[in-house]
Motif scaffolding. Structure first.
Motif: not given
Length: 188
Positions: A19-21, A26-32, A155-161
């Protein structure tokens, strides 16, 4: 009721990595509500060696690597580990806790034997491990990670978000070969 504060919605979320900004808007992920951050996840870090510290390798000589860790949500840190081979193998560190001693010195009489009746652990713990200086100085990095009572780890590596939130990958400290002013080989 959930807060309607701007930062609660737009800064306190961990959205899926795809999920990009733009998509979030566009899909209103912020309010989930499924993506809200209510607790921090387990964290650990290395305190020593310090930045630019020089360690001289010598046969049989040991160096104490030290750090600290915290488990979010009151979960107990049950294990801290160190790796000097980029996370291929791990060595258990000794853990030191300070909650009980603090409560014995500072709490009311009735709390001294039961410092947290809910079984929660809110204090940072300290950890340490002694390593051979030759092994330490021949490594390219030191890593640490912690485990909590629910068996969560780093974890060994960063999980991008998109927000960069809750990235708790294993802490890395790079080791660089150097020479001090007396021209003795060391690592810092």
């Amino acid at each position: 009721k959930e807060s309607t504060n701007h930062f609660h919605y737009y800064d306190n979320r961990v959205l899926p990595s795809e999920v990009t900004a733009e998509r979030a808007n566009e899909e209103d992920w912020w309010h989930r509500p499924d993506f809200i951050i209510n607790d921090i996840n387990i964290q650990s870090a290395i305190r020593s060696p310090e930045h630019k510290e020089i360690i001289h390798p010598a046969p049989g000589k040991k160096y104490t690597v030290r750090g600290y860790a915290y488990g979010g949500g009151g979960r107990k840190v049950i294990r801290c580990e160190v790796s000097i081979d980029q996370g291929v193998t791990w060595m258990a560190a000794q853990i030191q806790r300070f909650e009980r001693e603090w409560y014995k010195k500072n709490a009311k009489e009735k709390c001294m034997d039961n410092f947290d009746s809910r079984g929660k652990h809110w204090c940072w713990i300290h950890w340490s491990i002694q390593l051979e200086t030759e092994l330490l100085c021949n490594s390219s990095e030191i890593r640490c990670r912690a485990w909590d009572s629910d068996h969560n780890t780093q974890p060994l590596h960063i999980a991008w978000n998109v927000m960069g939130m809750l990235n708790n990958s294993s802490y890395r400290l790079k080791i660089h070969k150097c020479e001090d002013k007396d021209r003795k080989e060391g690592n810092g």
